[in-house]
Design a protein around this motif. Structure first.
Motif, PDB file in Angstrom:
ATOM      1  N   HIS A  86       0.827  -1.210   0.000  1.00 31.27           N
ATOM      2  CA  HIS A  86       0.000   0.000   0.000  1.00 31.27           C
ATOM      3  C   HIS A  86       0.863   1.263   0.000  1.00 31.27           C
ATOM      4  CE1 HIS A  86       0.585  -0.605   4.341  1.00 31.27           C
ATOM      5  NE2 HIS A  86       0.340   0.695   4.480  1.00 31.27           N
ATOM      6  N   HIS A 108      -4.966  11.907 -14.837  1.00 33.15           N
ATOM      7  CA  HIS A 108      -5.985  10.862 -14.832  1.00 33.15           C
ATOM      8  C   HIS A 108      -6.926  11.004 -16.029  1.00 33.15           C
ATOM      9  CE1 HIS A 108      -7.652  14.181 -12.453  1.00 33.15           C
ATOM     10  NE2 HIS A 108      -8.834  13.770 -12.858  1.00 33.15           N
ATOM     11  N   LEU A 168      -5.056  -1.661  -9.636  1.00 30.39           N
ATOM     12  CA  LEU A 168      -5.521  -0.621  -8.724  1.00 30.39           C
ATOM     13  C   LEU A 168      -5.249   0.788  -9.261  1.00 30.39           C
ATOM     14  CD1 LEU A 168      -4.406  -2.272  -5.374  1.00 30.39           C
ATOM     15  CD2 LEU A 168      -6.759  -1.921  -6.166  1.00 30.39           C
ATOM     16  N   PHE A 172      -7.918   3.992  -9.358  1.00 29.03           N
ATOM     17  CA  PHE A 172      -7.709   5.321  -8.770  1.00 29.03           C
ATOM     18  C   PHE A 172      -8.014   6.405  -9.802  1.00 29.03           C
ATOM     19  CE2 PHE A 172      -4.912   9.006  -8.237  1.00 29.03           C
ATOM     20  CZ  PHE A 172      -5.318   9.445  -6.991  1.00 29.03           C
ATOM     21  N   GLN A 175     -11.796   6.811 -10.387  1.00 30.40           N
ATOM     22  CA  GLN A 175     -12.464   7.436  -9.243  1.00 30.40           C
ATOM     23  C   GLN A 175     -12.047   8.893  -9.071  1.00 30.40           C
ATOM     24  OE1 GLN A 175     -13.237   5.172  -5.642  1.00 30.40           O
ATOM     25  NE2 GLN A 175     -12.192   3.440  -6.613  1.00 30.40           N
ATOM     26  N   ARG A 176     -10.782   9.196  -9.391  1.00 33.78           N
ATOM     27  CA  ARG A 176     -10.293  10.579  -9.260  1.00 33.78           C
ATOM     28  C   ARG A 176     -11.048  11.514 -10.216  1.00 33.78           C
ATOM     29  NH1 ARG A 176      -5.701  13.181  -6.434  1.00 33.78           N
ATOM     30  NH2 ARG A 176      -5.538  15.154  -7.494  1.00 33.78           N
ATOM     31  N   LEU A 182     -10.431  12.658  -3.860  1.00 35.45           N
ATOM     32  CA  LEU A 182      -9.752  11.394  -3.595  1.00 35.45           C
ATOM     33  C   LEU A 182      -8.240  11.591  -3.684  1.00 35.45           C
ATOM     34  CD1 LEU A 182     -10.011   8.303  -3.114  1.00 35.45           C
ATOM     35  CD2 LEU A 182      -9.939   8.045  -5.608  1.00 35.45           C
ATOM     36  N   THR A 183      -7.541  11.184  -2.656  1.00 33.99           N
ATOM     37  CA  THR A 183      -6.079  11.299  -2.631  1.00 33.99           C
ATOM     38  C   THR A 183      -5.466   9.912  -2.697  1.00 33.99           C
ATOM     39  OG1 THR A 183      -5.943  11.129  -0.230  1.00 33.99           O
ATOM     40  CG2 THR A 183      -6.217  13.363  -1.167  1.00 33.99           C
ATOM     41  N   PRO A 184      -4.201   9.826  -3.141  1.00 34.85           N
ATOM     42  CA  PRO A 184      -3.530   8.526  -3.113  1.00 34.85           C
ATOM     43  C   PRO A 184      -3.525   7.903  -1.715  1.00 34.85           C
ATOM     44  CG  PRO A 184      -2.308  10.024  -4.516  1.00 34.85           C
ATOM     45  CD  PRO A 184      -3.384  10.833  -3.837  1.00 34.85           C
ATOM     46  N   TYR A 187      -6.956   6.541  -0.890  1.00 33.42           N
ATOM     47  CA  TYR A 187      -7.253   5.384  -1.736  1.00 33.42           C
ATOM     48  C   TYR A 187      -6.553   4.136  -1.221  1.00 33.42           C
ATOM     49  CZ  TYR A 187      -7.634   2.678  -6.112  1.00 33.42           C
ATOM     50  OH  TYR A 187      -7.888   1.716  -7.061  1.00 33.42           O
ATOM     51  N   VAL A 188      -5.252   4.259  -0.937  1.00 28.75           N
ATOM     52  CA  VAL A 188      -4.502   3.062  -0.517  1.00 28.75           C
ATOM     53  C   VAL A 188      -4.786   2.683   0.924  1.00 28.75           C
ATOM     54  CG1 VAL A 188      -2.702   3.481  -2.216  1.00 28.75           C
ATOM     55  CG2 VAL A 188      -2.386   4.281   0.132  1.00 28.75           C
TER      56      VAL A 188
END
Length: 197
Positions: A86, A108, A168, A172, A175-176, A182-184, A187-188
């Motif tokens: 992660h 993205h 994954l 991300f 969804q971003r 949403l941040t990394p 998310y992780v």
């Protein structure tokens, strides 16, 4: 005629790639033409074609840039001090987000356009397949190290772990696009929760 320095050539190349990124983020790969990139770059057609002979060459440059930025974080993971999955995924996503911020474009959005174009264009799919193979090899090497470090079960398949981690990344990106907050790290955190870490 004066010689053009390597720094000047690199700067021009980056200027053209940035123009392509902005065009794709705004209009998509399919609608982005070399004429649009030339106009967006502010350079002459001759200057642009000196560095990139076709749109496919620009697409290859973008694929190499985005994949390379994310993978640089994975390859930087030391075999002596291997972070858990992660954390590596968060670092890779943060680097890609930072790349977009540095270049003033939503990476993205470009990535989603690239995947859509790859679904309809065999030449673009081939470019992304080559980069995907490189990515799979890097992530599989990381997975081997993570298994050895005890972050993953000893019987885990490095290639299967690589596929799961790679999968994954588009999750991300998608969804971003919808959830701009949403941040990394956020998310992780879900991945860490799933892994019980």
């Amino acid at each position: 005629m004066p010689k053009v320095s390597a720094e000047h050539r690199a700067a021009r190349r980056e200027q053209i790639v940035d123009a392509m990124l902005r065009c794709v983020a705004r209009d998509g790969f399919h609608k982005t033409t070399m004429a649009a990139v030339i106009s967006e770059s502010g350079l002459s057609a001759g200057a642009v074609y000196l560095y990139f002979r076709s749109k496919d060459e620009l697409i290859r440059a973008i694929a190499e840039l985005v994949v390379g930025e994310g993978l640089s974080v994975v390859t930087d993971s030391s075999a002596d001090d291997v972070p858990p999955p992660h954390q590596v995924l968060a670092a890779a996503l943060e680097r890609v987000v930072a790349l977009g911020e540095e270049r003033g474009v939503d990476v993205h959005r470009v990535a989603l356009q690239a995947w859509a174009e790859a679904a309809r264009n065999p030449e673009i799919r081939a470019i992304y397949a080559r980069e995907g193979e490189r990515g799979r090899a890097v992530w599989a090497t990381y997975a081997e190290q993570a298994i050895a470090a005890g972050h993953l079960p000893a019987d885990a398949s490095p290639v299967r772990v690589a596929h799961a981690l790679i999968g994954l990344i588009p999750g991300f990106m998608v969804q971003r696009l919808v959830f701009e907050d949403l941040t990394p790290a956020g998310y992780v955190a879900g991945l860490a929760g799933l892994m019980g870490t």
